[in-house]
Design a protein around this motif. Structure first.
Motif, PDB file in Angstrom:
ATOM      1  N   GLU A  87      60.705   7.937  72.731  1.00  0.00           N
ATOM      2  CA  GLU A  87      59.909   8.187  73.924  1.00  0.00           C
ATOM      3  C   GLU A  87      60.688   8.041  75.220  1.00  0.00           C
ATOM      4  O   GLU A  87      60.452   8.777  76.169  1.00  0.00           O
ATOM      5  N   SER A  88      61.588   7.048  75.299  1.00  0.00           N
ATOM      6  CA  SER A  88      62.340   6.838  76.537  1.00  0.00           C
ATOM      7  C   SER A  88      63.629   6.083  76.245  1.00  0.00           C
ATOM      8  O   SER A  88      63.823   5.557  75.151  1.00  0.00           O
ATOM      9  N   THR A 119      58.675   8.234  67.036  1.00  0.00           N
ATOM     10  CA  THR A 119      59.187   9.259  67.937  1.00  0.00           C
ATOM     11  C   THR A 119      59.888   8.577  69.105  1.00  0.00           C
ATOM     12  O   THR A 119      59.363   7.603  69.656  1.00  0.00           O
ATOM     13  N   ASP A 150      57.926   1.785  76.281  1.00  0.00           N
ATOM     14  CA  ASP A 150      58.335   1.760  74.870  1.00  0.00           C
ATOM     15  C   ASP A 150      59.446   2.772  74.642  1.00  0.00           C
ATOM     16  O   ASP A 150      59.400   3.890  75.151  1.00  0.00           O
ATOM     17  N   ALA A 200      64.300  12.784  73.777  1.00  0.00           N
ATOM     18  CA  ALA A 200      62.886  12.431  73.780  1.00  0.00           C
ATOM     19  C   ALA A 200      62.145  13.429  72.887  1.00  0.00           C
ATOM     20  O   ALA A 200      62.393  14.630  72.956  1.00  0.00           O
ATOM     21  N   GLY A 201      61.271  12.930  72.043  1.00  0.00           N
ATOM     22  CA  GLY A 201      60.530  13.786  71.120  1.00  0.00           C
ATOM     23  C   GLY A 201      61.157  13.889  69.740  1.00  0.00           C
ATOM     24  O   GLY A 201      60.512  14.330  68.804  1.00  0.00           O
ATOM     25  N   SER A 240      57.623   5.265  69.652  1.00  0.00           N
ATOM     26  CA  SER A 240      56.191   5.140  69.377  1.00  0.00           C
ATOM     27  C   SER A 240      55.996   4.141  68.241  1.00  0.00           C
ATOM     28  O   SER A 240      56.959   3.644  67.656  1.00  0.00           O
TER      29      SER A 240
END
Length: 191
Positions: free
Chosen positions: A149-150, A147, A108, A74-75, A111
């Motif tokens: 996210e999940s 990015t 989502d 994540a990120g 991003s």
């Protein structure tokens, strides 16, 4: 964020332009200048996506044939670009737009995509040091970036601008084409 620094995972969408134009038909260039008028079948062998973050083949098999499966944190950044099978020499492909479709019943995975440019010195194939007077300069590289996210699966749409060549060898716009795929993300723990 995932600790100190975010990593970048790259996906290359390689398109056999000649085969797509033969199967899907050449789009009307005027009509197709603002929106894709033709679709490339999701199961088409004329489009191949490769990634720097691919999973073991047994993890991917369940999602084939029209999914991109990535392991990331994540990120981290996802950067996507497109080329033709000839590496944009005989024909060319530009990734005109990238869309990630949001769903109300699931988070989502990435991003919204944004166009991003990066400057870096291209890798040279020579192992020899630069000769006196040789200059190495930065080149600009363009990607669509999002990015992570999940974990999960999200429907994505790539809008591809295809170009063939005219009788003089000059690039000729062949139209905008849309390729739909599913992006499946398995999150890794930060190390």
């Amino acid at each position: 964020m995932n600790g100190d620094t975010a990593r970048a995972e790259y996906v290359c969408i390689a398109v056999d332009v000649g085969a797509v134009l033969q199967v899907a038909g050449k789009a009307d260039a005027v009509e197709s200048a603002t929106a894709p008028t033709r679709h490339i079948a999701a199961k088409s062998a004329d489009v191949i996506a490769t990634s720097t973050a691919q999973l073991h083949p047994t993890d991917i098999t369940a999602h084939l044939p029209h999914a991109i499966v990535i392991a990331a944190r994540a990120g981290d950044f996802l950067r996507i670009y497109a080329v033709s099978g000839s590496n944009n020499f005989e024909s060319a492909v530009l990734l005109a737009d990238m869309l990630a479709q949001s769903r109300s019943d699931a988070p989502d995975v990435v991003s919204a995509f944004e166009l991003a440019a990066f400057e870096q010195i291209p890798v040279t194939p020579s192992t020899e040091p630069l000769a006196f007077g040789d200059v190495s300069t930065n080149a600009e590289f363009w990607f669509w970036q999002a990015t992570f996210e999940s974990a999960g699966t999200q429907q994505c749409h790539a809008v591809l601008a295809l170009y063939d060549r005219d009788d003089q060898g000059q690039p000729r716009f062949a139209g905008l084409y849309r390729w739909d795929f599913k992006l499946t993300v398995k999150l890794q723990e930060a190390t």
